[in-house]
Design an enzyme around this catalytic site. Sequence first.
Site, PDB file in Angstrom:
ATOM      1  N   ASN A 100      23.485 -56.598 -11.766  1.00 29.93           N
ATOM      2  CA  ASN A 100      23.799 -56.717 -13.306  1.00 29.93           C
ATOM      3  C   ASN A 100      25.048 -56.501 -13.355  1.00 29.93           C
ATOM      4  OD1 ASN A 100      23.156 -56.797 -15.858  1.00 29.93           O
ATOM      5  ND2 ASN A 100      21.777 -54.893 -15.997  1.00 29.93           N
TER       6      ASN A 100
ATOM      7  N   CYS B 282      29.012 -60.627 -20.108  1.00 26.77           N
ATOM      8  CA  CYS B 282      28.201 -61.152 -19.123  1.00 26.77           C
ATOM      9  C   CYS B 282      28.331 -62.580 -18.462  1.00 26.77           C
ATOM     10  CB  CYS B 282      26.736 -60.411 -19.237  1.00 26.77           C
ATOM     11  SG  CYS B 282      25.759 -61.163 -20.390  1.00 26.77           S
TER      12      CYS B 282
ATOM     13  N   HIS C  85      20.111 -62.403 -21.508  1.00 30.64           N
ATOM     14  CA  HIS C  85      21.125 -62.000 -20.614  1.00 30.64           C
ATOM     15  C   HIS C  85      21.380 -62.867 -19.417  1.00 30.64           C
ATOM     16  CE1 HIS C  85      23.524 -58.628 -18.823  1.00 30.64           C
ATOM     17  NE2 HIS C  85      22.851 -58.098 -17.944  1.00 30.64           N
TER      18      HIS C  85
END
Length: 542
Positions: free
Chosen positions: A414, A172, A382
Amino acid sequence: MTSIINQRWPLGNLMDGFPNGEKQNKLSFGGVPEKGYFEEFNKDPKYISFSGTPEKAYFEEFNRYRNIDEDDNRDTFPLFNEISSNPESESYLQTFVDNVRINTDINFVSKTNSFSQNDLSYLNATYVDKSLSLELPIKFNWAKTTSADSPDVVAKKKLISKPDNQYLCGSCWAVSVAGVVGDVFAVAGLVNWVPNISATYALIHYPQGRCKGGDPATLLYNIANNGIPSKHCVDYSWCSQNRTCTTADSAAHFGSDLSPLIPKDRGCYFDSEHYIFKIDSNIRTIVAGSGAIDVSNVQRTIKEYIYTTGPAVGGYIIFRNFTSKVPFGPHKGNSTFNVINGGVYLEKANYAQYRGEYGEHITEGLTFSSSNTDSDNYAGGHAISIMGWGIQPRIRVGNGPNDIADVPYWYCRNSWGTKWGMNGGYFKIAMYPYNRKSQFSKIVELMTPQGQHIRLGGVLAFTVSNPPVLKKLPANKQPPNPNSLSKLLDYYKNDEDDIVTKLPNIVPPSDGKKSTTSKTNNWYIYALIIIFILIIFFVLRK
């Protein structure tokens, strides 16, 4: 040529090494556990720790899913709706999936310079100049068009990236940066197509921990110095088309790391020209308590940056309740917060214990506990893309009968695919102070049960001044197997070599693809010049 922006935001110091020499405290983003690799199974097959958080995991659970039928394909990942009729077993598996997709540190401040008073003044001036207003809109979102948008803004919103899926690679840090870099080029009016920046190129050339995580701030410096191409060069097919990276049988590979699946060759799939995107080197962190930013101006500064420059990379703490799943029904597998109480994530909410009805309008039945933000419930960090903001009216924020409020939120993109979240891969997260730990505005320090010091938070800010440059990149020695790619071969053979204009009010074609209008217009001009010369020639001869 040095831009005004570069003069305002000079290159920040890129730190080598680690604060106070504490290398053991250096963590990386990516969604892959720092501890808990395959050797942990050999030490104790009944216990393993992912992302610094203990998980009760029995080795038999991995063996049970090693040979899953082909029918259980990647279409349902990461929700795994069809895995098992045993809720307990499915819960085990989903826990591992959640951990592998979460990063473990967002310490942007250690890698970048703070937002200075000069930066703040320049941003404020840019905002006022663009908006002709001292008031920011109550809500704004680069991912959605509205009737209030100008034609210029509508055109640019068509070029904004859609949510990607990192699958079981802890990438990510690369996926979020790739999306935002392309978005900022679109908002700057430097492209008239969807850039589709390649996260895989970053994993190959600027690898850091690859599928074990990385730091978005460091990646931005790499892109500023050396650039990055689009998915036409190399895309995420190595994972999206590989069962090991996309389906439940990946549980057997969590410990062994999926990084070896990343292409070994450093070239593009084909020997052809591709656009190289470079950002300015003025990378900054917007976070309260650093530089000219404090609690009083941090949210406005983030909003002004997004409004004038485009989506931003944000880093935040994830607690266990963020990934608490809907256990049944049409929303099964989605995080509970997405489908109740306005769809806004509130860090103290007892989502795991919720057993009421589902629907964004449902507010009753949700309870709250401060224990949800204890260090025992820390799951990781994150990196995502902040697309905009808004206010969710009249949602529950506490256990009292009158604990109903209009809650400001950030709207985020996301990297968990389009079946997770709302509107195909997005989510809302409450702003500070409704969320005091799981938020972007302030740095949060936390000690895990294992004694690991975590320091997270902030929003990365940067600018772009120059359009991408068309350049021939080296190709891999062997052409790819067409069956291993997610698109037809023609997609990878080149970027369309149209002229990239720097006009700020560029209006792209309605399908969002690159326009050849510029080249067509040039041919008309050349033809008119030739005709004019011929007319003059014949007139003079007479």
